[in-house]
Design a protein around this motif. Sequence first.
Motif, PDB file in Angstrom:
ATOM      1  N   ASP A   1       8.216  -7.287  11.113  1.00 46.20           N
ATOM      2  CA  ASP A   1       7.438  -6.975  12.314  1.00 46.20           C
ATOM      3  C   ASP A   1       5.950  -7.164  12.052  1.00 46.20           C
ATOM      4  O   ASP A   1       5.216  -7.719  12.895  1.00 46.20           O
ATOM      5  N   LEU A   2       5.501  -6.718  10.873  1.00 43.58           N
ATOM      6  CA  LEU A   2       4.091  -6.848  10.510  1.00 43.58           C
ATOM      7  C   LEU A   2       3.663  -8.309  10.428  1.00 43.58           C
ATOM      8  O   LEU A   2       2.628  -8.708  10.975  1.00 43.58           O
TER       9      LEU A   2
ATOM     10  N   MET B   1      10.377  -3.635   8.776  1.00 44.87           N
ATOM     11  CA  MET B   1       8.993  -3.299   9.124  1.00 44.87           C
ATOM     12  C   MET B   1       8.048  -4.421   8.676  1.00 44.87           C
ATOM     13  O   MET B   1       7.098  -4.766   9.389  1.00 44.87           O
ATOM     14  N   MET B   2       8.303  -5.001   7.503  1.00 47.22           N
ATOM     15  CA  MET B   2       7.477  -6.102   7.030  1.00 47.22           C
ATOM     16  C   MET B   2       7.620  -7.325   7.925  1.00 47.22           C
ATOM     17  O   MET B   2       6.637  -8.017   8.210  1.00 47.22           O
TER      18      MET B   2
ATOM     19  N   PRO C   1       5.285   0.161   4.745  1.00 46.37           N
ATOM     20  CA  PRO C   1       6.755   0.071   4.667  1.00 46.37           C
ATOM     21  C   PRO C   1       7.370   0.599   3.373  1.00 46.37           C
ATOM     22  O   PRO C   1       8.330   1.383   3.422  1.00 46.37           O
TER      23      PRO C   1
ATOM     24  N   GLU D   1      -3.709  -2.991   4.947  1.00 44.99           N
ATOM     25  CA  GLU D   1      -2.387  -3.604   4.942  1.00 44.99           C
ATOM     26  C   GLU D   1      -1.612  -3.276   3.669  1.00 44.99           C
ATOM     27  O   GLU D   1      -2.212  -2.994   2.627  1.00 44.99           O
TER      28      GLU D   1
ATOM     29  N   TYR E   1       2.844  -0.651   9.142  1.00 44.41           N
ATOM     30  CA  TYR E   1       3.727  -0.822  10.289  1.00 44.41           C
ATOM     31  C   TYR E   1       3.201  -0.006  11.451  1.00 44.41           C
ATOM     32  O   TYR E   1       3.042   1.215  11.355  1.00 44.41           O
ATOM     33  N   LYS E   2       2.869  -0.679  12.545  1.00 50.43           N
ATOM     34  CA  LYS E   2       2.338  -0.045  13.761  1.00 50.43           C
ATOM     35  C   LYS E   2       1.102   0.803  13.453  1.00 50.43           C
ATOM     36  O   LYS E   2       0.882   1.852  14.067  1.00 50.43           O
TER      37      LYS E   2
END
Length: 257
Positions: free
Chosen positions: A159-160, A156-157, A112, A103, A106-107
């Motif tokens: 979404d994560l 992106m964060m 990110p 971590e 993203y995906k």
Amino acid sequence: MVVVVIGNFASGADISRDVAKVAKEVHIASRGSEASTYEKLSVPTNNLWIHSEIETACDDGSIFFKNGKAVHADTVVYCTGYKYKFPFLETNGYMSIDDNRVEPLYKHVFPPALAPGLSFVGLPGMGIQFVMFEIQSKWVAAILSGRVTLPAPEKMMEDLIASYAMLEALGIPKRHTHKLGKIQSKYLDWVAEECGCQLVEPWRTQQVDRGYGRLVSNPENYRDEWDDDDLIKEAYEDFASKKLISFLPSYFPESGR
């Protein structure tokens, strides 16, 4: 010789049954089994048992299981999967590995704050691996070429964080973050749509799903008994329609496509 195999997924199932042909006894420690599990498996060698997890392992070879059983092991074989480790990668503390979750990614591909200069291809497991490598690589290439753009790092964060919260709500352990399993088709189709490449053919995901189903329901001979002749035929027809092969094998009737 008494052997204890830790893990009962694909590798554990295969290795335990191979070892049982030459060992006196083989005992499988399965994290997915109930604590009281103690079962002699139906195999020709008649010397294979499945247990729950190990409670204690002693220096003298004594192994105590959570089901209360104990054996003296000559050898312990670990079939516990893989741990992610990138000793060569320096990100000034931005990236980390927590309980086998890499971590932030993203995906499963882009960190990110470091994208698109850094990306990971092939990280997820329990999927259609080589197809995944290809589709993820096409996505990375599309991003690097400028043909496709990534969301802003903060998006992106977001979404994560949402995806981590969903895994937690579903009771999925952090260590399984990168195991696609049943969501592999949805994930690969999403990546394919992002970079404009062909979606994964349904017969591919169905073959993998049926394979995992056989492993769970019939680990003794899941590699020997198949139930996907219809999918193999569909694959050959698909290859023929794309002119990847010039004919269908004689044991498949012509489909007219």
